[in-house]
Each structure stands twice: as C-alpha cells, then as structure tokens.
Design a protein around this motif. Structure first.
Motif, PDB file in Angstrom:
ATOM      1  N   LEU A 142       0.832  -1.199   0.000  1.00  0.00           N
ATOM      2  CA  LEU A 142       0.000   0.000   0.000  1.00  0.00           C
ATOM      3  C   LEU A 142       0.870   1.253   0.000  1.00  0.00           C
ATOM      4  O   LEU A 142       0.591   2.213  -0.725  1.00  0.00           O
ATOM      5  N   ARG A 143       1.938   1.253   0.805  1.00  0.00           N
ATOM      6  CA  ARG A 143       2.835   2.397   0.835  1.00  0.00           C
ATOM      7  C   ARG A 143       3.493   2.609  -0.537  1.00  0.00           C
ATOM      8  O   ARG A 143       3.594   3.738  -1.024  1.00  0.00           O
ATOM      9  N   GLU A 144       3.874   1.496  -1.126  1.00  0.00           N
ATOM     10  CA  GLU A 144       4.493   1.596  -2.458  1.00  0.00           C
ATOM     11  C   GLU A 144       3.498   2.182  -3.463  1.00  0.00           C
ATOM     12  O   GLU A 144       3.841   3.053  -4.268  1.00  0.00           O
ATOM     13  N   LEU A 145       2.246   1.692  -3.394  1.00  0.00           N
ATOM     14  CA  LEU A 145       1.231   2.177  -4.332  1.00  0.00           C
ATOM     15  C   LEU A 145       0.895   3.639  -4.063  1.00  0.00           C
ATOM     16  O   LEU A 145       0.652   4.413  -5.009  1.00  0.00           O
ATOM     17  N   GLU A 146       0.891   4.026  -2.787  1.00  0.00           N
ATOM     18  CA  GLU A 146       0.622   5.426  -2.457  1.00  0.00           C
ATOM     19  C   GLU A 146       1.740   6.311  -3.013  1.00  0.00           C
ATOM     20  O   GLU A 146       1.486   7.401  -3.544  1.00  0.00           O
ATOM     21  N   GLN A 147       2.970   5.833  -2.879  1.00  0.00           N
ATOM     22  CA  GLN A 147       4.099   6.602  -3.415  1.00  0.00           C
ATOM     23  C   GLN A 147       3.993   6.693  -4.944  1.00  0.00           C
ATOM     24  O   GLN A 147       4.229   7.751  -5.539  1.00  0.00           O
ATOM     25  N   GLU A 148       3.630   5.590  -5.538  1.00  0.00           N
ATOM     26  CA  GLU A 148       3.453   5.571  -6.991  1.00  0.00           C
ATOM     27  C   GLU A 148       2.343   6.518  -7.384  1.00  0.00           C
ATOM     28  O   GLU A 148       2.467   7.264  -8.380  1.00  0.00           O
ATOM     29  N   VAL A 152       2.571   9.767  -9.822  1.00  0.00           N
ATOM     30  CA  VAL A 152       1.722   9.928 -11.005  1.00  0.00           C
ATOM     31  C   VAL A 152       0.968  11.243 -10.896  1.00  0.00           C
ATOM     32  O   VAL A 152       0.831  11.983 -11.902  1.00  0.00           O
ATOM     33  N   CYS A 153       0.466  11.568  -9.715  1.00  0.00           N
ATOM     34  CA  CYS A 153      -0.249  12.848  -9.520  1.00  0.00           C
ATOM     35  C   CYS A 153       0.711  14.013  -9.799  1.00  0.00           C
ATOM     36  O   CYS A 153       0.314  14.993 -10.448  1.00  0.00           O
ATOM     37  N   ASP A 154       1.923  13.940  -9.288  1.00  0.00           N
ATOM     38  CA  ASP A 154       2.897  15.005  -9.538  1.00  0.00           C
ATOM     39  C   ASP A 154       3.201  15.110 -11.024  1.00  0.00           C
ATOM     40  O   ASP A 154       3.310  16.210 -11.566  1.00  0.00           O
ATOM     41  N   LEU A 155       3.327  13.975 -11.640  1.00  0.00           N
ATOM     42  CA  LEU A 155       3.616  13.963 -13.066  1.00  0.00           C
ATOM     43  C   LEU A 155       2.464  14.594 -13.840  1.00  0.00           C
ATOM     44  O   LEU A 155       2.686  15.379 -14.783  1.00  0.00           O
ATOM     45  N   ASN A 157       0.313  16.740 -12.680  1.00  0.00           N
ATOM     46  CA  ASN A 157       0.293  18.156 -12.326  1.00  0.00           C
ATOM     47  C   ASN A 157       1.355  18.913 -13.156  1.00  0.00           C
ATOM     48  O   ASN A 157       1.097  20.024 -13.604  1.00  0.00           O
ATOM     49  N   THR A 158       2.504  18.328 -13.261  1.00  0.00           N
ATOM     50  CA  THR A 158       3.545  18.986 -14.059  1.00  0.00           C
ATOM     51  C   THR A 158       3.151  19.022 -15.544  1.00  0.00           C
ATOM     52  O   THR A 158       3.469  19.997 -16.233  1.00  0.00           O
ATOM     53  N   MET A 159       2.500  18.021 -15.996  1.00  0.00           N
ATOM     54  CA  MET A 159       2.085  17.993 -17.395  1.00  0.00           C
ATOM     55  C   MET A 159       0.972  19.000 -17.617  1.00  0.00           C
ATOM     56  O   MET A 159       0.911  19.641 -18.658  1.00  0.00           O
ATOM     57  N   THR A 160       0.096  19.121 -16.702  1.00  0.00           N
ATOM     58  CA  THR A 160      -1.003  20.060 -16.809  1.00  0.00           C
ATOM     59  C   THR A 160      -0.455  21.473 -16.752  1.00  0.00           C
ATOM     60  O   THR A 160      -0.922  22.368 -17.469  1.00  0.00           O
ATOM     61  N   VAL A 161       0.485  21.718 -15.955  1.00  0.00           N
ATOM     62  CA  VAL A 161       1.065  23.052 -15.810  1.00  0.00           C
ATOM     63  C   VAL A 161       1.839  23.372 -17.118  1.00  0.00           C
ATOM     64  O   VAL A 161       1.804  24.488 -17.604  1.00  0.00           O
ATOM     65  N   GLU A 162       2.511  22.501 -17.727  1.00  0.00           N
ATOM     66  CA  GLU A 162       3.281  22.725 -18.942  1.00  0.00           C
ATOM     67  C   GLU A 162       2.350  22.920 -20.136  1.00  0.00           C
ATOM     68  O   GLU A 162       2.671  23.641 -21.082  1.00  0.00           O
ATOM     69  N   VAL A 163       1.258  22.274 -20.122  1.00  0.00           N
ATOM     70  CA  VAL A 163       0.319  22.354 -21.242  1.00  0.00           C
ATOM     71  C   VAL A 163      -0.353  23.732 -21.182  1.00  0.00           C
ATOM     72  O   VAL A 163      -0.708  24.296 -22.196  1.00  0.00           O
ATOM     73  N   LYS A 164      -0.506  24.308 -20.200  1.00  0.00           N
ATOM     74  CA  LYS A 164      -1.193  25.587 -20.093  1.00  0.00           C
ATOM     75  C   LYS A 164      -0.305  26.645 -20.509  1.00  0.00           C
ATOM     76  O   LYS A 164       0.318  27.279 -20.926  1.00  0.00           O
TER      77      LYS A 164
END
Length: 164
Positions: A142-148, A152-155, A157-164
């Motif tokens: 579960l910890r591993e999946l939460e980290q993953e 993915v959320c950070d990724l 977010n970064t993609m959404t920020v770059e696309v804008k």
C-alpha cells in the motif's frame, strides 16, 4: 351319701371344667383362625355358655386375646405401610446412579466443547502470525502504491502546468 362326697365330686367337676376352659383358651390364643368368642370357647371346652359367663376370668382372657390379635393386625398393617429399608436404599442408589450418569454426560459434553475450543484457539494463533505477515506485506505494498500514486499525480500536475 353324705355332703362331703358331693362336695368332693363338685370340686372335681369344677377343676375338670376349669382345666378344659384353660386348654380351650390356649387353643384359641394359639390359632388365630378360631374366633375369640364365648360361644366358640364354650364349644371347644364342651361346656355351656352360662358356665363361661358365670366365671369372670375366661371373659377377661378372651378380651386379652382379642386385644393381642388386634395389636398383631395393626403391627402387620404398619409393616406394609412402612417401606422396606432395602428397597428404599436400592431406590436411592439407583437415583444416585442416574444423577451421576447425568453429570458425567454433562462433563463429557463440556469437555468436548472445551477441547474443540482449544483446537480453534491453536488454529487461530497459528493463522494469526501468517495473517500478521500478510497484513505487513499488504501495508508495504500500500505504501508503495501510495508513493506511486503521488508520483503519477505530480507527473500529471507537471504535465497540466506545462500544457497551459
């Protein structure tokens, strides 16, 4: 004949009748099938009822015989009313056996239940350790999946920020 001869004869007859009455009373006293009445006594002794009635002691003896028979009859009826101690003790012993058997069966049932519960406790204690290990493994996963998930959320977010 002179009067002394009659007196001796009368005394002899009186003694003979007294002896027959005594023998008849003994016979009546020893055999309960013979009625204890003046008539029966007179018949057995071979004398008239008036002879018995003129003497007071045979009637008293007949009353005593009747009282003895009545007392004997009461003792016999009381004996049948009171239970035989052997039967009472045998009955109590049988009841105690049944009671003991009942409680022995109860003990066996509780013992079987206890042994079954002990088996369940042993099984649960064995499986507890394996479940603990499984829980720890799942928590690690579960910890591993939460980290993953966070990566993915950070990724995203970064993609959404770059696309804008």
């Amino acid at each position: 004949m002179n009067s002394q001869a009659y007196d001796a004869k009368n005394e002899q007859n009186f003694n003979d009748v007294t002896e027959r009455i005594n023998e008849a009373l003994l016979k009546i006293a020893s055999d309960s099938s013979i009625k204890a009445t003046v008539t029966e006594l007179a018949e057995i002794a071979g004398v008239h009822r008036n002879t018995i009635n003129n003497r007071e002691w045979p009637a008293k003896r007949l009353k005593a015989i009747k009282a003895e028979r009545k007392a004997e009859w009461e003792r016999k009826t009381q004996k049948t009313d009171t239970p035989n101690p052997l039967h009472v003790l045998t009955s109590k012993l049988q009841m105690a056996r049944l009671e003991t058997l009942h409680w022995f069966n109860q003990y066996n049932e509780v013992r079987a239940f206890y042994e079954g519960a002990q088996e369940n406790v042993k099984y649960l204690s064995k499986t507890r350790e394996s479940h603990k290990q499984e829980v720890q493994a799942l928590q690690g996963r579960l910890r591993e999946l939460e980290q993953e998930y966070e990566r993915v959320c950070d990724l995203l977010n970064t993609m959404t920020v770059e696309v804008k």
